[in-house]
Motif scaffolding. Structure first.
Motif, short mmCIF file in Angstrom:
data_model
loop_
_atom_site.label_atom_id
_atom_site.label_comp_id
_atom_site.label_asym_id
_atom_site.label_seq_id
_atom_site.Cartn_x
_atom_site.Cartn_y
_atom_site.Cartn_z
N GLY A 194 0.81 -1.20 0.00
CA GLY A 194 0.00 0.00 0.00
C GLY A 194 0.85 1.25 0.00
O GLY A 194 2.06 1.22 0.23
N THR A 195 0.21 2.39 -0.24
CA THR A 195 0.93 3.66 -0.26
C THR A 195 1.60 3.93 1.08
O THR A 195 2.65 4.57 1.15
CB THR A 195 -0.04 4.81 -0.60
OG1 THR A 195 -0.68 4.52 -1.85
CG2 THR A 195 0.70 6.13 -0.75
N ASP A 196 1.02 3.42 2.17
CA ASP A 196 1.60 3.63 3.49
C ASP A 196 2.67 2.61 3.84
O ASP A 196 3.22 2.62 4.95
CB ASP A 196 0.51 3.62 4.56
CG ASP A 196 -0.21 2.28 4.66
OD1 ASP A 196 0.13 1.36 3.89
OD2 ASP A 196 -1.11 2.15 5.52
N GLY A 197 2.97 1.68 2.92
CA GLY A 197 4.05 0.73 3.12
C GLY A 197 3.63 -0.63 3.66
O GLY A 197 4.48 -1.52 3.78
N ARG A 198 2.36 -0.83 3.99
CA ARG A 198 1.93 -2.15 4.46
C ARG A 198 1.98 -3.15 3.31
O ARG A 198 1.63 -2.83 2.17
CB ARG A 198 0.52 -2.10 5.05
CG ARG A 198 0.46 -1.32 6.35
CD ARG A 198 -0.92 -1.32 6.97
NE ARG A 198 -1.32 -2.64 7.46
CZ ARG A 198 -2.47 -2.86 8.11
NH1 ARG A 198 -3.32 -1.86 8.31
NH2 ARG A 198 -2.76 -4.08 8.55
N VAL A 199 2.43 -4.37 3.61
CA VAL A 199 2.70 -5.37 2.58
C VAL A 199 1.88 -6.63 2.85
O VAL A 199 1.81 -7.12 3.99
CB VAL A 199 4.20 -5.73 2.54
CG1 VAL A 199 4.47 -6.84 1.54
CG2 VAL A 199 5.02 -4.48 2.22
N PHE A 200 1.28 -7.17 1.79
CA PHE A 200 0.50 -8.39 1.85
C PHE A 200 0.92 -9.30 0.69
O PHE A 200 1.30 -8.81 -0.38
CB PHE A 200 -0.99 -8.10 1.74
CG PHE A 200 -1.52 -7.18 2.80
CD1 PHE A 200 -2.08 -7.67 3.97
CD2 PHE A 200 -1.44 -5.80 2.64
CE1 PHE A 200 -2.55 -6.83 4.95
CE2 PHE A 200 -1.92 -4.93 3.61
CZ PHE A 200 -2.47 -5.45 4.77
N VAL A 201 0.83 -10.61 0.90
CA VAL A 201 1.07 -11.56 -0.19
C VAL A 201 0.00 -12.65 -0.14
O VAL A 201 -0.62 -12.91 0.90
CB VAL A 201 2.47 -12.22 -0.11
CG1 VAL A 201 3.57 -11.20 -0.27
CG2 VAL A 201 2.64 -13.02 1.18
N VAL A 202 -0.20 -13.28 -1.29
CA VAL A 202 -1.09 -14.44 -1.42
C VAL A 202 -0.25 -15.59 -1.96
O VAL A 202 0.51 -15.42 -2.92
CB VAL A 202 -2.25 -14.14 -2.38
CG1 VAL A 202 -3.12 -15.38 -2.59
CG2 VAL A 202 -3.10 -12.98 -1.85
#
Length: 248
Positions: A185-193
């Protein structure tokens, strides 16, 4: 209208009736865009989807650089003046407009390319653009103003710090885990699938540790195939093609 609600490990998720056969979805700066299996492009207007432009696209991304997409022939398009128009200079399979004015994309052969902010305008129509080639090979990537995350054909996960508004980089760093899709995200939070449809968030990310420390699994009753995150909202596409909007 968005209606039914689901609750998973502190998240409240709402879903609407399945109106489209969803291919992919992207969210940034308060806007959500998606493509369906027939290559139609839509944007979320209130609680309903509206058609965006007239050009068939297989992938679309929204961010500080505007709205960009690619068609089934890997031609790059940019949205301006009410519709998408072609931009020559580089063919891409997938791209992301989440950088600080940058557009970063990958080709069918997994090479990575960056268009810096000086060549990008959300409103002006351009013809041929000069893309910079990055090192490495990826199948899917996502970028914020300061970092990009991606996965390669072996499902290995990488991140790379980038300079805002330019294509200057510090090189790719591998982290533990396996995934088929990455989202930052723009705020730097990271997710993966991962390939099993499991969703994870990267924890421990800071200015001193841009790669974070560990993966935290987010438990869902449904298998996930696509994820996007913006302004505290987690947008998910399940393998049965249901769109979920989740908040804490």
């Amino acid at each position: 209208m968005l209606s039914s609600r689901f609750f998973f490990t502190g998240l409240s998720c709402k879903a609407g009736p399945l109106q489209f056969s969803v291919a992919q979805l992207d969210a940034s700066q308060g806007m959500v865009v998606m493509t369906d299996k027939d290559s139609n492009v839509f944007f979320l207007s209130g609680s309903s989807w509206s058609k965006l432009g007239s050009v068939p696209l297989k992938h679309v991304s929204v961010g500080p650089a505007g709205i960009w997409g690619v068609n089934n022939e890997n031609k790059v398009y940019k949205f301006a003046g009410g519709d998408f128009f072609p931009v020559s200079g580089q063919e891409l399979n997938q791209l992301d407009a989440g950088g600080e004015g940058n557009v970063i994309g990958i080709t069918d052969s997994d090479s990575i390319h960056c268009l810096n902010a000086s060549n990008v305008s959300p409103t002006e129509q351009e013809g041929s653009l000069n893309w910079n080639t990055w090192s490495g090979q990826l199948k899917h990537l996502s970028c914020s103003p300061n970092v990009c995350w991606g996965v390669n054909s072996n499902e290995a996960i990488y991140y790379m710090e980038i300079s805002p508004k330019s294509c200057n980089t510090k090189g790719w760093t591998k982290v533990e885990g396996e995934a088929v899709k990455a989202e930052v995200g723009t705020d730097g939070r990271v997710f993966v699938v991962n390939r099993f449809g499991n969703l994870f968030e990267r924890v421990g990310i800071s200015g001193k540790t841009p790669g974070g420390a560990d993966w935290k699994k987010i438990e869902f009753q449904k298998d996930i195939k696509h994820v996007s995150y913006d302004q505290g909202r987690l947008w998910l596409v399940t393998k049965c093609e249901l769109i979920l909007e989740c908040t804490h």
